[in-house]
Design a protein around this motif. Structure first.
Motif, short mmCIF file in Angstrom:
data_model
loop_
_atom_site.label_atom_id
_atom_site.label_comp_id
_atom_site.label_asym_id
_atom_site.label_seq_id
_atom_site.Cartn_x
_atom_site.Cartn_y
_atom_site.Cartn_z
N THR A 161 0.83 -1.21 0.00
CA THR A 161 0.00 0.00 0.00
C THR A 161 0.86 1.26 0.00
O THR A 161 0.64 2.18 -0.80
N THR A 162 1.84 1.31 0.87
CA THR A 162 2.72 2.47 0.97
C THR A 162 3.49 2.69 -0.33
O THR A 162 3.61 3.82 -0.81
N LEU A 163 3.99 1.61 -0.92
CA LEU A 163 4.72 1.72 -2.18
C LEU A 163 3.80 2.22 -3.30
O LEU A 163 4.21 3.04 -4.12
N THR A 164 2.57 1.73 -3.34
CA THR A 164 1.64 2.14 -4.39
C THR A 164 1.32 3.63 -4.27
O THR A 164 1.22 4.34 -5.28
N TYR A 165 1.14 4.11 -3.05
CA TYR A 165 0.92 5.55 -2.88
C TYR A 165 2.12 6.35 -3.41
O TYR A 165 1.95 7.36 -4.10
N ALA A 166 3.33 5.91 -3.09
CA ALA A 166 4.52 6.63 -3.55
C ALA A 166 4.63 6.61 -5.07
O ALA A 166 4.93 7.63 -5.70
N ILE A 167 4.37 5.45 -5.67
CA ILE A 167 4.47 5.32 -7.12
C ILE A 167 3.39 6.14 -7.81
O ILE A 167 3.65 6.84 -8.80
N SER A 168 2.18 6.09 -7.30
CA SER A 168 1.08 6.82 -7.93
C SER A 168 1.34 8.32 -7.90
O SER A 168 1.09 9.03 -8.89
N ARG A 169 1.84 8.83 -6.78
CA ARG A 169 2.11 10.26 -6.68
C ARG A 169 3.23 10.68 -7.63
O ARG A 169 3.20 11.77 -8.21
N ALA A 170 4.22 9.82 -7.77
CA ALA A 170 5.34 10.15 -8.66
C ALA A 170 4.89 10.15 -10.12
O ALA A 170 5.21 11.08 -10.89
N LEU A 171 4.13 9.14 -10.52
CA LEU A 171 3.65 9.09 -11.91
C LEU A 171 2.68 10.24 -12.20
O LEU A 171 2.69 10.82 -13.28
N HIS A 205 -8.43 -5.55 -4.36
CA HIS A 205 -8.14 -5.03 -3.03
C HIS A 205 -7.99 -3.51 -3.15
O HIS A 205 -7.43 -3.01 -4.12
N ARG A 206 -8.48 -2.78 -2.17
CA ARG A 206 -8.48 -1.32 -2.29
C ARG A 206 -7.07 -0.71 -2.34
O ARG A 206 -6.90 0.43 -2.75
N ALA A 207 -6.05 -1.48 -1.97
CA ALA A 207 -4.68 -0.97 -2.07
C ALA A 207 -4.27 -0.73 -3.51
O ALA A 207 -3.34 0.04 -3.77
N ASN A 208 -4.94 -1.38 -4.45
CA ASN A 208 -4.67 -1.16 -5.86
C ASN A 208 -5.77 -0.34 -6.53
O ASN A 208 -5.87 -0.30 -7.75
N PRO A 267 -5.20 4.44 -3.97
CA PRO A 267 -4.12 5.38 -4.32
C PRO A 267 -4.34 6.02 -5.69
O PRO A 267 -4.02 7.21 -5.88
N TRP A 268 -4.90 5.27 -6.62
CA TRP A 268 -5.16 5.79 -7.96
C TRP A 268 -6.39 6.71 -7.98
O TRP A 268 -6.38 7.75 -8.65
N LEU A 269 -7.42 6.34 -7.22
CA LEU A 269 -8.61 7.20 -7.13
C LEU A 269 -8.25 8.55 -6.51
O LEU A 269 -8.71 9.61 -6.96
N GLN A 270 -7.45 8.52 -5.46
CA GLN A 270 -7.09 9.76 -4.78
C GLN A 270 -6.16 10.61 -5.63
O GLN A 270 -6.24 11.85 -5.61
N LEU A 271 -5.28 9.94 -6.40
CA LEU A 271 -4.46 10.69 -7.35
C LEU A 271 -5.35 11.36 -8.39
O LEU A 271 -5.16 12.53 -8.73
N ALA A 272 -6.34 10.62 -8.89
CA ALA A 272 -7.26 11.18 -9.89
C ALA A 272 -7.99 12.40 -9.35
O ALA A 272 -8.17 13.40 -10.06
N GLU A 273 -8.41 12.32 -8.09
CA GLU A 273 -9.11 13.46 -7.48
C GLU A 273 -8.19 14.67 -7.36
O GLU A 273 -8.58 15.81 -7.64
N ALA A 321 0.20 -8.20 -7.11
CA ALA A 321 0.46 -9.63 -7.02
C ALA A 321 0.54 -10.11 -5.58
O ALA A 321 1.04 -11.20 -5.32
N VAL A 322 0.05 -9.31 -4.64
CA VAL A 322 0.16 -9.67 -3.23
C VAL A 322 -0.50 -11.02 -2.96
O VAL A 322 0.08 -11.88 -2.30
N HIS A 323 -1.71 -11.20 -3.46
CA HIS A 323 -2.40 -12.46 -3.21
C HIS A 323 -1.93 -13.57 -4.14
O HIS A 323 -1.93 -14.74 -3.77
#
Length: 410
Positions: free
Chosen positions: A98-108, A125-128, A131-137, A204-206
């Protein structure tokens, strides 16, 4: 999908997991909560303890414990590279996926604007997703959804060409549902994303503990998983294609490294945890064959997959045969992880889990497991979500039968 394994060395496997010796209220504990976090293999525990006993240190020092830490990180990244089919310099560690996805999404997202679109799915899972929805907002992007077919428990790809279009910048897909176990047919989604030049970010967590992964062959650009789901420590893992990672500009402290992959690793890492990653991956390789570690990992996972799917079929069939039990699963011909979601008529999911633990020593969990959109679409949140039983290579036929009998006794 491998479905049967009759020569799996289950006794040898169980000896490698100290947690399996636990008892609760007079019952031998049976762990069915692997999708929420697997038990840790002994070799990983020992590696973590050894690192701490020998004296840890931060990086870039001119003394042995610092050099040793750097060597441990490099070996862990090498093991991950073989595990996921990537280059060593494409691997970064973090607190969790989750933390990594937030960092990647903000950078992209720094380079995206109001004419751009992101695609997410209703099964993830909401972790994927978030972060993208909030970036979009934040950036004024449009979000499109790949919907789930609530009858088949697979993604509905009927309007894929409209959902993924020339404005799409990224498609976020979960490789497998952590709730109902469906392994997503990624090929048509990836194909369409590549046609329009969009990036593919795969959760790919699960999936990682259960199916062999080859990031580049599968057309994935950004791959994320977590070691605590495959018998290791709580460490998040990102494997990002070099041409993307080297141009990524994550938010970071000014003096922190700007070169990749270290640019994504903000702050001091969990060095003792990282020491346990290699042994966790070696657990898979120990069941495989081949000239290289990569080959042994892949064939080892396939062998484990066959055993897990054999147990999963036994559990699904057993639960489905109980009159008041509803199993949420895709059709038999749809590949699935060994994760079974179900409900018992007239008994709240949380109450079922309490009875399983208190009376039978069986550890299962309840809820929506952060696959909350899927749970909403199936209208099960108001009834407490699912009961989820997840299988791992340390589970046995006897434990599966215990769970079936315990549920039937309700």
């Amino acid at each position: 999908m491998k479905t049967e394994e009759t020569t799996f060395p289950i006794s040898e496997v169980r000896e490698q997991f100290p947690a399996l010796k636990r008892t609760y209220k007079g019952n031998q504990v049976a762990y069915f909560d692997g999708p929420g976090g697997s038990q840790v293999v002994k070799s990983a525990i020992q590696a973590i303890a050894q690192y701490m006993e020998n004296g840890g240190a931060n990086l870039h020092g001119c003394f042995p414990s610092s050099w040793e830490t750097e060597a441990i990180i490099e070996e862990a990244k090498s093991a991950v590279a073989d595990f996921l089919g990537v280059q060593v310099n494409e691997v970064a560690f973090g607190a969790n996926m989750t933390t990594l996805t937030y960092a990647i999404s903000r950078a992209l997202g720094k380079k995206w604007g109001t004419n751009d679109e992101i695609v997410v799915t209703e099964m993830d899972h909401r972790a994927n997703v978030d972060p993208w929805l909030q970036l979009a907002e934040d950036r004024g992007l449009k979000v499109r959804w790949i919907k789930v077919d609530t009858e088949t428990l697979t993604l509905d790809l009927s309007d894929l060409n409209e959902v993924i279009n020339d404005k799409t910048r990224l498609v976020a897909i979960g490789m497998a549902s952590n709730a109902v176990g469906t392994i997503v047919d990624m090929a048509p989604i990836v194909k369409r994303a590549k046609e329009v030049g969009a990036l593919v970010a795969a959760d790919a967590v699960h999936a990682a503990p259960h199916i062999a992964i080859d990031r580049d062959r599968q057309g994935i650009d950004i791959l994320l998983c977590s070691a605590y789901k495959f018998f290791g420590p709580h460490i998040g893992i990102a494997a990002i294609k070099e041409e993307i990672l080297k141009n990524l500009e994550p938010y970071k402290l000014v003096p922190a490294p700007s070169y990749y992959p270290d640019n994504l690793e903000t702050g001091t890492q969990n060095h003792e945890g990282i020491a346990g990653i290699g042994p966790a991956i070696q657990f898979f390789a120990s069941f495989g064959e081949g000239e290289t570690r990569r080959e042994r990992i892949q064939t080892g996972i396939e062998r484990i997959e066959a055993y897990e799917n054999y147990l999963a079929a036994r559990l699904r069939d057993g639960l489905s045969a109980i009159e008041k039990v509803k199993v949420f699963a895709a059709a038999r011909d749809v590949p699935k992880t060994p994760t079974i979601a179900f409900q018992v008529a007239g008994v709240a999911p949380e109450e079922v889990c309490k009875i399983m633990a208190e009376e039978h020593g069986i550890f299962v969990a309840s809820g929506h497991f952060y696959a909350s959109t899927l749970a909403d679409r199936l209208d099960i949140n108001k009834s407490g979500g699912w009961i989820r039983a997840g299988l791992a290579p340390y589970n046995t036929e006897e434990e599966v039968d215990r769970l079936i009998r315990a549920v039937a006794a309700l």
